[in-house]
Scaffold this motif. Structure first.
Motif, PDB file in Angstrom:
ATOM      1  N   HIS A  83      -9.236   0.404 -17.922  1.00 50.22           N
ATOM      2  CA  HIS A  83      -9.785  -0.945 -17.760  1.00 50.22           C
ATOM      3  C   HIS A  83     -10.137  -1.508 -19.128  1.00 50.22           C
ATOM      4  O   HIS A  83     -10.547  -0.773 -20.022  1.00 50.22           O
ATOM      5  CB  HIS A  83     -11.046  -0.920 -16.890  1.00 50.22           C
ATOM      6  CG  HIS A  83     -10.794  -0.501 -15.486  1.00 50.22           C
ATOM      7  ND1 HIS A  83     -10.442  -1.375 -14.502  1.00 50.22           N
ATOM      8  CD2 HIS A  83     -10.833   0.726 -14.889  1.00 50.22           C
ATOM      9  CE1 HIS A  83     -10.278  -0.739 -13.364  1.00 50.22           C
ATOM     10  NE2 HIS A  83     -10.505   0.548 -13.576  1.00 50.22           N
ATOM     11  N   LYS A  84      -9.994  -2.817 -19.245  1.00 48.28           N
ATOM     12  CA  LYS A  84     -10.379  -3.498 -20.480  1.00 48.28           C
ATOM     13  C   LYS A  84     -11.406  -4.561 -20.124  1.00 48.28           C
ATOM     14  O   LYS A  84     -11.164  -5.400 -19.252  1.00 48.28           O
ATOM     15  CB  LYS A  84      -9.174  -4.141 -21.155  1.00 48.28           C
ATOM     16  CG  LYS A  84      -9.505  -4.774 -22.520  1.00 48.28           C
ATOM     17  CD  LYS A  84      -8.306  -5.445 -23.136  1.00 48.28           C
ATOM     18  CE  LYS A  84      -7.530  -4.427 -23.914  1.00 48.28           C
ATOM     19  NZ  LYS A  84      -6.479  -5.053 -24.748  1.00 48.28           N
ATOM     20  N   ASP A  85     -12.548  -4.524 -20.791  1.00 52.71           N
ATOM     21  CA  ASP A  85     -13.594  -5.516 -20.570  1.00 52.71           C
ATOM     22  C   ASP A  85     -13.121  -6.857 -21.117  1.00 52.71           C
ATOM     23  O   ASP A  85     -12.763  -6.965 -22.295  1.00 52.71           O
ATOM     24  CB  ASP A  85     -14.879  -5.076 -21.270  1.00 52.71           C
ATOM     25  CG  ASP A  85     -16.042  -5.990 -20.974  1.00 52.71           C
ATOM     26  OD1 ASP A  85     -16.022  -7.156 -21.443  1.00 52.71           O
ATOM     27  OD2 ASP A  85     -16.966  -5.552 -20.266  1.00 52.71           O
ATOM     28  N   ALA A  86     -13.109  -7.875 -20.273  1.00 52.95           N
ATOM     29  CA  ALA A  86     -12.600  -9.193 -20.676  1.00 52.95           C
ATOM     30  C   ALA A  86     -13.438  -9.819 -21.782  1.00 52.95           C
ATOM     31  O   ALA A  86     -12.907 -10.513 -22.651  1.00 52.95           O
ATOM     32  CB  ALA A  86     -12.547 -10.127 -19.464  1.00 52.95           C
ATOM     33  N   ALA A  87     -14.722  -9.584 -21.768  1.00 53.68           N
ATOM     34  CA  ALA A  87     -15.607 -10.217 -22.748  1.00 53.68           C
ATOM     35  C   ALA A  87     -15.579  -9.507 -24.098  1.00 53.68           C
ATOM     36  O   ALA A  87     -15.538 -10.153 -25.146  1.00 53.68           O
ATOM     37  CB  ALA A  87     -17.036 -10.260 -22.216  1.00 53.68           C
ATOM     38  N   THR A  88     -15.589  -8.176 -24.069  1.00 50.62           N
ATOM     39  CA  THR A  88     -15.708  -7.424 -25.317  1.00 50.62           C
ATOM     40  C   THR A  88     -14.397  -6.807 -25.793  1.00 50.62           C
ATOM     41  O   THR A  88     -14.341  -6.300 -26.913  1.00 50.62           O
ATOM     42  CB  THR A  88     -16.730  -6.277 -25.154  1.00 50.62           C
ATOM     43  OG1 THR A  88     -16.205  -5.337 -24.205  1.00 50.62           O
ATOM     44  CG2 THR A  88     -18.084  -6.800 -24.716  1.00 50.62           C
ATOM     45  N   GLU A  89     -13.377  -6.824 -24.939  1.00 55.97           N
ATOM     46  CA  GLU A  89     -12.091  -6.190 -25.236  1.00 55.97           C
ATOM     47  C   GLU A  89     -12.211  -4.664 -25.336  1.00 55.97           C
ATOM     48  O   GLU A  89     -11.273  -3.992 -25.750  1.00 55.97           O
ATOM     49  CB  GLU A  89     -11.469  -6.744 -26.527  1.00 55.97           C
ATOM     50  CG  GLU A  89     -11.103  -8.200 -26.456  1.00 55.97           C
ATOM     51  CD  GLU A  89      -9.912  -8.466 -25.530  1.00 55.97           C
ATOM     52  OE1 GLU A  89      -8.920  -7.729 -25.609  1.00 55.97           O
ATOM     53  OE2 GLU A  89     -10.006  -9.400 -24.736  1.00 55.97           O
ATOM     54  N   GLU A  90     -13.368  -4.113 -24.959  1.00 54.36           N
ATOM     55  CA  GLU A  90     -13.554  -2.669 -24.984  1.00 54.36           C
ATOM     56  C   GLU A  90     -12.700  -2.032 -23.895  1.00 54.36           C
ATOM     57  O   GLU A  90     -12.676  -2.486 -22.759  1.00 54.36           O
ATOM     58  CB  GLU A  90     -15.027  -2.322 -24.749  1.00 54.36           C
ATOM     59  CG  GLU A  90     -15.292  -0.846 -24.748  1.00 54.36           C
ATOM     60  CD  GLU A  90     -16.739  -0.511 -24.424  1.00 54.36           C
ATOM     61  OE1 GLU A  90     -17.062   0.685 -24.475  1.00 54.36           O
ATOM     62  OE2 GLU A  90     -17.537  -1.410 -24.101  1.00 54.36           O
ATOM     63  N   GLU A  91     -12.000  -0.954 -24.261  1.00 52.37           N
ATOM     64  CA  GLU A  91     -11.175  -0.228 -23.312  1.00 52.37           C
ATOM     65  C   GLU A  91     -11.952   0.966 -22.778  1.00 52.37           C
ATOM     66  O   GLU A  91     -12.656   1.646 -23.530  1.00 52.37           O
ATOM     67  CB  GLU A  91      -9.880   0.236 -23.969  1.00 52.37           C
ATOM     68  CG  GLU A  91      -8.984  -0.922 -24.346  1.00 52.37           C
ATOM     69  CD  GLU A  91      -7.634  -0.470 -24.858  1.00 52.37           C
ATOM     70  OE1 GLU A  91      -7.446   0.734 -25.126  1.00 52.37           O
ATOM     71  OE2 GLU A  91      -6.755  -1.325 -24.990  1.00 52.37           O
TER      72      GLU A  91
END
Length: 101
Positions: free
Chosen positions: A76-84
């Motif tokens: 999953h990739k966080d839409a806000a932080t781009e953290e995977e």
């Protein structure tokens, strides 16, 4: 890591269990991908999690058997932080193919 091959073997086990009258098939943890996050292709394989969840749902319907497909590592990739993130998830799929837990 041979995700398609591993799924094919799991599908054979599920079909065989159903043919013998089992009502529940439980697969081992990490059976699709193993746990090798340092492998260059690991994250890409984990990104396919929805495809394989749907395949297990279809198998449950086809063979009228509940399925716990071990664990499926989801990317999953966080839409806000781009953290995977990699998340290890265990599903319970009813014999009608619905995700129940």
């Amino acid at each position: 890591m041979q995700i398609a091959h591993n799924h094919h073997k799991a599908a054979e086990y599920i079909a065989a269990a159903a043919a013998q009258g089992a009502q529940l098939a439980v697969l081992p943890e990490y059976h699709l991908t193993n746990w090798v996050p340092e492998d260059a292709g690991f994250v890409d394989l984990c990104a396919q999690w929805e495809t394989y969840l749907e395949k297990y749902r279809a198998l449950a319907r086809k063979h009228d058997i509940c399925v716990v497909p071990g664990t499926i590592v989801e990317h999953h990739k966080d839409a806000a932080t781009e953290e995977e993130k990699l998340i290890n998830v265990a599903y319970f799929i009813g014999n009608d193919g619905e995700v129940l837990g």
